[in-house]
Design a protein around this motif. Structure first.
Motif, PDB file in Angstrom:
ATOM      1  N   UNK B   2      -0.641   4.114  -1.921  1.00  0.00           N
ATOM      2  CA  UNK B   2      -0.668   2.665  -2.157  1.00  0.00           C
ATOM      3  C   UNK B   2      -0.869   2.370  -3.635  1.00  0.00           C
ATOM      4  N   UNK B   3      -1.753   3.176  -4.263  1.00  0.00           N
ATOM      5  CA  UNK B   3      -2.022   2.963  -5.677  1.00  0.00           C
ATOM      6  C   UNK B   3      -0.754   3.199  -6.487  1.00  0.00           C
ATOM      7  N   UNK B   7       0.929   0.632  -9.060  1.00  0.00           N
ATOM      8  CA  UNK B   7       1.147   0.918 -10.477  1.00  0.00           C
ATOM      9  C   UNK B   7       2.616   0.734 -10.829  1.00  0.00           C
ATOM     10  N   UNK B  10       3.427  -2.856 -11.086  1.00  0.00           N
ATOM     11  CA  UNK B  10       2.899  -3.438 -12.322  1.00  0.00           C
ATOM     12  C   UNK B  10       3.798  -3.139 -13.509  1.00  0.00           C
ATOM     13  N   UNK B  11       4.210  -1.849 -13.616  1.00  0.00           N
ATOM     14  CA  UNK B  11       5.064  -1.471 -14.747  1.00  0.00           C
ATOM     15  C   UNK B  11       6.405  -2.197 -14.697  1.00  0.00           C
ATOM     16  N   UNK B  13       7.076  -4.963 -13.235  1.00  0.00           N
ATOM     17  CA  UNK B  13       6.835  -6.385 -13.488  1.00  0.00           C
ATOM     18  C   UNK B  13       6.732  -6.645 -14.990  1.00  0.00           C
ATOM     19  N   UNK B  29       7.419  -9.660  -7.727  1.00  0.00           N
ATOM     20  CA  UNK B  29       6.226  -8.817  -7.834  1.00  0.00           C
ATOM     21  C   UNK B  29       5.268  -9.078  -6.667  1.00  0.00           C
ATOM     22  N   UNK B  30       4.957 -10.357  -6.448  1.00  0.00           N
ATOM     23  CA  UNK B  30       4.032 -10.696  -5.357  1.00  0.00           C
ATOM     24  C   UNK B  30       4.650 -10.346  -4.008  1.00  0.00           C
ATOM     25  N   UNK B  33       4.351  -6.631  -3.356  1.00  0.00           N
ATOM     26  CA  UNK B  33       2.988  -6.187  -3.046  1.00  0.00           C
ATOM     27  C   UNK B  33       2.546  -6.656  -1.664  1.00  0.00           C
ATOM     28  N   UNK B  34       2.950  -7.878  -1.297  1.00  0.00           N
ATOM     29  CA  UNK B  34       2.522  -8.413  -0.009  1.00  0.00           C
ATOM     30  C   UNK B  34       3.235  -7.727   1.147  1.00  0.00           C
ATOM     31  N   UNK B  37       2.989  -2.952   0.690  1.00  0.00           N
ATOM     32  CA  UNK B  37       1.799  -2.103   0.736  1.00  0.00           C
ATOM     33  C   UNK B  37       1.061  -2.236   2.063  1.00  0.00           C
ATOM     34  N   UNK B  38       0.623  -3.445   2.381  1.00  0.00           N
ATOM     35  CA  UNK B  38       0.028  -3.686   3.691  1.00  0.00           C
ATOM     36  C   UNK B  38       0.851  -4.799   4.333  1.00  0.00           C
ATOM     37  N   UNK B  40       2.652  -7.860   5.502  1.00  0.00           N
ATOM     38  CA  UNK B  40       2.285  -9.148   6.097  1.00  0.00           C
ATOM     39  C   UNK B  40       3.568  -9.758   6.656  1.00  0.00           C
TER      40      UNK B  40
END
Lengths: 499, 75
Positions: B2-3, B7, B10-11, B13, B29-30, B33-34, B37-38, B40
């Motif tokens: 997940x990390x 990362x 982030x890069x 983005x 980006x959002x 991530x949403x 990773x986990x 939704x």
């Protein structure tokens, strides 16, 4: 002094500054409640908002965020058994137990009142101690300043969470990072590797956001944050007479302890809350009750961590030396507005010193008014699941590091330090000494080289100046203290709760 | 794992913002991530991305006057 305080209130009570104070404590409470976004990261994120407003308003707001955070942190500790930030870790122990026994209300109430009492009394202390200390510090010239900073860094390392050796390594790394950029005496670039953005040095805000903000998110992603809000009805926020009787002495001890530990570099809110818990457990007539919902175990630490905030302002406002990472950001704020920090601050910028002090009285009242009725709202915010929260925190970190100079480069620095900070946490290296050293590095270097210019290259100048010699002697004592049998940093001393 | 995704996001983005502009890159980006990773549900992903992007644009660009990259689409 009353005249000065009057001046302070006349500044803090302008409509604009009351608004900034209110905004600060509101945001602070929010940040304190959200796990994984501590005061340090929040302050660096909001740093950009202070650029366009006068330094006094900015300082009032950022200070409000800091002590507001200490308030908010206790809410999550009590209701979730998850500390909103480090200074509330101990509140979990008895606060959560109280909540499980249906006494969440009194626990939240006593921590709000304790915070108010600790915070307010510490401001009184700050008001009394700071002026004489500043006039003493006016005698300091370059050698004294350098030695004082040495002492500060060593004390920070002494109080660091893990081994002192590791902490000293972090401090040294911070000092080195601080040398990147233009040499401030001869104007030559150092360690920039031809990258133009590095000429201004490694920015403080991106480094802080990385080490304290990003790395926390990474750690939470790895471990997974389970957050079940205790399904308890929160009633009777007002503690009973018996609660007050049990809490009054812990509060008083917590205030004194927090204030004095707050003054020491690296002491601050976290250490004082731990120390207060340990002391309360020791002096209590029924130590067995601790860990099973003793109200003393909430009242003492919660008072102490707020009192520490007041104490931490003393070295910043009188000596220009930040006692912790948050104070380092406040120092950065003052410097970026061209305010001359150090002992002269109290004379030349009376309005800033007394304005901030007055605003802290107001802010502490605002916090009680804000926290007790709004607890229901805060609990709702707690229910936002982490998978939705963490992308927003990451977004804030990116915007926060970008917004200061509008440079993508700063964002990249932040990400890199986020990864480094994550590794630091994995291998038990404390980030605080690094940040402090990074802030002090340019000032320390300047003081060092100016001293040598005065002495024409002789190092004896640091010893022949009496105050400087005393400070250096104290530095040496702190350095060898852990090697002596009675000064040993045993696990028991580093973590008094487990024993 | 997940990390690693975080990362990477982030890069990408940070580096992509110059080309795609703040608004588009932030939403992507959002959203990543949403969802990545986990995971939704999509309605949550889309509404949170749009709301958060709008709010941060308003606060930082319009109120605080931060100069975000505009990229090829102009905002």
């Amino acid at each position: 002094m009353l005249h000065d305080l009057y001046l302070g209130f006349s500044i803090a009570l302008t409509a604009q500054n009351i608004m900034y104070c209110f905004l600060g404590v509101l945001l602070g409470t929010l940040v304190g409640i959200l796990p994984g976004l501590g005061p340090t990261a929040a302050l660096s994120l909001l740093f950009v908002t202070t650029i366009h407003i006068p330094p006094i308003s900015g300082l009032i707001m950022l200070a409000g965020i800091y002590y507001g955070c200490q308030y908010g942190g206790s809410t999550t500790s009590i209701l979730l058994n998850i500390p909103g930030e480090a200074a509330s870790v101990v509140t979990c122990i008895d606060g959560y137990q109280m909540a499980r026994q249906g006494r969440a209300g009194p626990a939240l109430g006593i921590s709000a009142f304790g915070s108010f009492i600790g915070g307010t009394l510490a401001v009184v202390g700050l008001m009394l101690v700071a002026p004489p200390l500043a006039s003493f510090a006016l005698k300091f010239s370059f050698p004294e300043t350098f030695s004082l900073m040495c002492l500060g860094l060593v004390i920070v390392s002494f109080f660091a969470k893990e081994s002192m050796l590791k902490a000293l390594m972090m401090a040294a790394l911070g000092l080195f990072l601080g040398t990147v950029g233009m040499d401030n005496m001869v104007g030559k670039p150092r360690f920039t590797f031809g990258v133009n953005t590095l000429l201004d040095g490694v920015g403080l805000v991106p480094v802080i956001m990385g080490i304290f903000g990003l790395s926390e998110v990474f750690l939470n992603l790895e471990q997974g944050l389970s957050r079940d809000v205790l399904k308890t009805k929160i009633s009777n926020l007002l503690p009973t007479l018996q609660d007050w009787k049990d809490s009054s002495k812990p509060m008083l001890r917590g205030t004194l302890l927090g204030f004095f530990l707050g003054v020491l570099p690296g002491g601050g809110a976290t250490l004082s809350s731990f120390a207060s818990y340990a002391i309360e457990k020791k002096v209590s007539k029924h130590p067995k009750k601790f860990g099973e919902g003793a109200i003393e175990g909430v009242a003492g630490p919660e008072t102490a961590n707020n009192a520490a905030v007041g104490g931490a302002f003393i070295p910043l406002l009188t000596l220009g030396i930040p006692a912790n990472a948050v104070m380092a950001i406040l120092l950065g704020l003052l410097l970026s507005h061209g305010v001359q920090v150090g002992p002269q601050l109290l004379m030349k910028h009376k309005d800033i010193f007394w304005g901030v002090i007055a605003s802290m009285y107001i802010g502490n009242i605002l916090l009680v008014v804000l926290n007790l009725p709004l607890i229901g709202l805060w609990v709702k915010i707690l229910k936002i699941p982490y998978p939705i929260l963490f992308p927003l925190i990451l977004l804030f970190c990116v915007i926060g590091s970008f917004s200061l100079n509008s440079l993508i480069w700063d964002v990249l620095i932040m990400i890199v330090f986020g990864i480094i900070g994550y590794l630091f946490k994995k291998f038990d290296y404390d980030g605080a000494p690094l940040i402090l050293a990074l802030v002090l590095s340019p000032m320390m270097e300047k003081a060092f080289r100016q001293s040598l210019l005065v002495s024409k290259g002789s190092f004896w100048i640091f010893v022949t100046h009496p105050i400087s010699a005393v400070l250096l002697a104290m530095t040496v004592i702190v350095l060898i203290l852990p090697l002596l049998p009675w000064g040993k940093r045993t696990p028991e001393r580093l973590n008094p709760i487990a024993y | 794992m997940k990390i690693g995704y975080a990362i990477l996001a982030l890069f990408l983005y940070a580096l992509g913002m110059n080309y795609l502009g703040f608004v588009l890159s932030t939403m992507l980006f959002l959203g990543f991530l949403l969802r990545g990773i986990d995971p939704k549900p999509w309605p949550t992903v889309i509404s949170v991305s749009i709301l958060a992007t709008g709010a941060s644009y308003w606060i930082f660009k319009i109120w605080l006057d931060v100069q975000f990259p505009t990229g090829i689409i102009g905002f």
